[in-house]
Scaffold this motif. Sequence first.
Motif, PDB file in Angstrom:
ATOM      1  N   ALA A   1      94.878  38.714  95.370  1.00  0.00           N
ATOM      2  CA  ALA A   1      94.843  37.331  94.878  1.00  0.00           C
ATOM      3  C   ALA A   1      95.290  36.350  95.952  1.00  0.00           C
ATOM      4  CB  ALA A   1      95.720  37.188  93.631  1.00  0.00           C
ATOM      5  N   HIS A   2      96.196  36.774  96.812  1.00  0.00           N
ATOM      6  CA  HIS A   2      96.703  35.901  97.875  1.00  0.00           C
ATOM      7  C   HIS A   2      95.933  36.055  99.184  1.00  0.00           C
ATOM      8  CE1 HIS A   2     100.117  34.246  95.718  1.00  0.00           C
ATOM      9  NE2 HIS A   2     100.284  35.449  95.180  1.00  0.00           N
ATOM     10  N   GLY A   3      94.916  36.896  99.199  1.00  0.00           N
ATOM     11  CA  GLY A   3      94.098  37.059 100.396  1.00  0.00           C
ATOM     12  C   GLY A   3      94.700  37.965 101.449  1.00  0.00           C
ATOM     13  N   VAL A   4      95.791  38.652 101.146  1.00  0.00           N
ATOM     14  CA  VAL A   4      96.406  39.575 102.094  1.00  0.00           C
ATOM     15  C   VAL A   4      95.526  40.815 102.241  1.00  0.00           C
ATOM     16  CG1 VAL A   4      98.449  41.005 102.553  1.00  0.00           C
ATOM     17  CG2 VAL A   4      98.716  38.719 101.568  1.00  0.00           C
ATOM     18  N   LEU A   5      94.979  41.287 101.136  1.00  0.00           N
ATOM     19  CA  LEU A   5      94.012  42.378 101.131  1.00  0.00           C
ATOM     20  C   LEU A   5      92.651  41.801 100.758  1.00  0.00           C
ATOM     21  CD1 LEU A   5      96.068  45.130  99.235  1.00  0.00           C
ATOM     22  CD2 LEU A   5      95.636  44.982 101.694  1.00  0.00           C
ATOM     23  N   THR A   6      91.597  42.365 101.298  1.00  0.00           N
ATOM     24  CA  THR A   6      90.249  41.870 101.019  1.00  0.00           C
ATOM     25  C   THR A   6      89.270  43.043 100.925  1.00  0.00           C
ATOM     26  OG1 THR A   6      89.761  41.614 103.376  1.00  0.00           O
ATOM     27  CG2 THR A   6      90.658  39.688 102.241  1.00  0.00           C
ATOM     28  N   GLY A   7      88.073  42.727 100.486  1.00  0.00           N
ATOM     29  CA  GLY A   7      87.001  43.712 100.432  1.00  0.00           C
ATOM     30  C   GLY A   7      86.613  44.032  99.001  1.00  0.00           C
ATOM     31  N   GLU A   8      85.305  43.982  98.748  1.00  0.00           N
ATOM     32  CA  GLU A   8      84.814  44.223  97.388  1.00  0.00           C
ATOM     33  C   GLU A   8      85.123  45.628  96.902  1.00  0.00           C
ATOM     34  OE1 GLU A   8      80.901  43.015  96.116  1.00  0.00           O
ATOM     35  OE2 GLU A   8      80.888  41.465  97.680  1.00  0.00           O
ATOM     36  N   GLN A   9      84.856  46.636  97.731  1.00  0.00           N
ATOM     37  CA  GLN A   9      85.108  48.012  97.297  1.00  0.00           C
ATOM     38  C   GLN A   9      86.598  48.274  97.164  1.00  0.00           C
ATOM     39  OE1 GLN A   9      82.785  50.294  96.176  1.00  0.00           O
ATOM     40  NE2 GLN A   9      84.688  51.214  95.439  1.00  0.00           N
ATOM     41  N   ALA A  10      87.386  47.725  98.080  1.00  0.00           N
ATOM     42  CA  ALA A  10      88.836  47.889  98.004  1.00  0.00           C
ATOM     43  C   ALA A  10      89.374  47.243  96.727  1.00  0.00           C
ATOM     44  CB  ALA A  10      89.508  47.299  99.233  1.00  0.00           C
ATOM     45  N   TRP A  11      88.818  46.069  96.352  1.00  0.00           N
ATOM     46  CA  TRP A  11      89.221  45.406  95.108  1.00  0.00           C
ATOM     47  C   TRP A  11      88.871  46.273  93.898  1.00  0.00           C
ATOM     48  CZ3 TRP A  11      92.065  42.167  92.503  1.00  0.00           C
ATOM     49  CH2 TRP A  11      91.687  41.783  91.223  1.00  0.00           C
ATOM     50  N   ALA A  12      87.646  46.802  93.895  1.00  0.00           N
ATOM     51  CA  ALA A  12      87.213  47.652  92.780  1.00  0.00           C
ATOM     52  C   ALA A  12      88.106  48.885  92.666  1.00  0.00           C
ATOM     53  CB  ALA A  12      85.747  48.056  92.959  1.00  0.00           C
ATOM     54  N   ASP A  13      88.452  49.477  93.801  1.00  0.00           N
ATOM     55  CA  ASP A  13      89.338  50.650  93.795  1.00  0.00           C
ATOM     56  C   ASP A  13      90.721  50.276  93.274  1.00  0.00           C
ATOM     57  OD1 ASP A  13      87.238  52.123  94.855  1.00  0.00           O
ATOM     58  OD2 ASP A  13      88.049  52.102  96.907  1.00  0.00           O
ATOM     59  N   ALA A  14      91.241  49.128  93.714  1.00  0.00           N
ATOM     60  CA  ALA A  14      92.567  48.676  93.272  1.00  0.00           C
ATOM     61  C   ALA A  14      92.570  48.399  91.772  1.00  0.00           C
ATOM     62  CB  ALA A  14      92.982  47.422  94.044  1.00  0.00           C
ATOM     63  N   LEU A  15      91.495  47.816  91.267  1.00  0.00           N
ATOM     64  CA  LEU A  15      91.402  47.543  89.840  1.00  0.00           C
ATOM     65  C   LEU A  15      91.342  48.846  89.043  1.00  0.00           C
ATOM     66  CD1 LEU A  15      91.374  45.148  87.930  1.00  0.00           C
ATOM     67  CD2 LEU A  15      88.891  45.109  88.126  1.00  0.00           C
ATOM     68  N   ASP A  16      90.602  49.825  89.558  1.00  0.00           N
ATOM     69  CA  ASP A  16      90.550  51.137  88.898  1.00  0.00           C
ATOM     70  C   ASP A  16      91.932  51.792  88.885  1.00  0.00           C
ATOM     71  OD1 ASP A  16      87.826  50.918  88.417  1.00  0.00           O
ATOM     72  OD2 ASP A  16      87.247  52.185  90.125  1.00  0.00           O
ATOM     73  N   GLN A  17      92.653  51.686  90.005  1.00  0.00           N
ATOM     74  CA  GLN A  17      94.001  52.254  90.077  1.00  0.00           C
ATOM     75  C   GLN A  17      94.925  51.572  89.072  1.00  0.00           C
ATOM     76  OE1 GLN A  17      95.167  51.851  94.175  1.00  0.00           O
ATOM     77  NE2 GLN A  17      93.513  53.187  94.887  1.00  0.00           N
ATOM     78  N   PHE A  18      94.805  50.258  88.958  1.00  0.00           N
ATOM     79  CA  PHE A  18      95.605  49.509  87.996  1.00  0.00           C
ATOM     80  C   PHE A  18      95.331  49.976  86.571  1.00  0.00           C
ATOM     81  CE2 PHE A  18      95.344  46.101  84.866  1.00  0.00           C
ATOM     82  CZ  PHE A  18      96.683  45.741  84.770  1.00  0.00           C
TER      83      PHE A  18
END
Length: 85
Positions: free
Chosen positions: A27-44
């Motif tokens: 959300a703060h732009g420290v991490l980026t990337g569509e696949q990385a976001w999708a993976d992080a959301l799945d982990q959440f």
Amino acid sequence: MLLLGHTDTLTAARIWHQSVWQLEFFAHGVLTGEQAWADALDQFEEARREFYRCARADLGLAGGIPAGTWPPPWFDRLSPTSEPP
């Protein structure tokens, strides 16, 4: 929770909490990337499910948590320029 929860529940809570931090970094732009976001959301989502499972077991409750759906039905009404009220 920290005083009364079983070790499995506390571990699951910490993992869920850390997964929220990861989403915050996106959300703060420290991490980026569509696949990385999708993976992080799945982990959440997995961390949240595991915490609920452990917490319900601690409380002696039967049954699981109904699965939610994402995106919710109202999501399609948003436009790319929509801002929260």
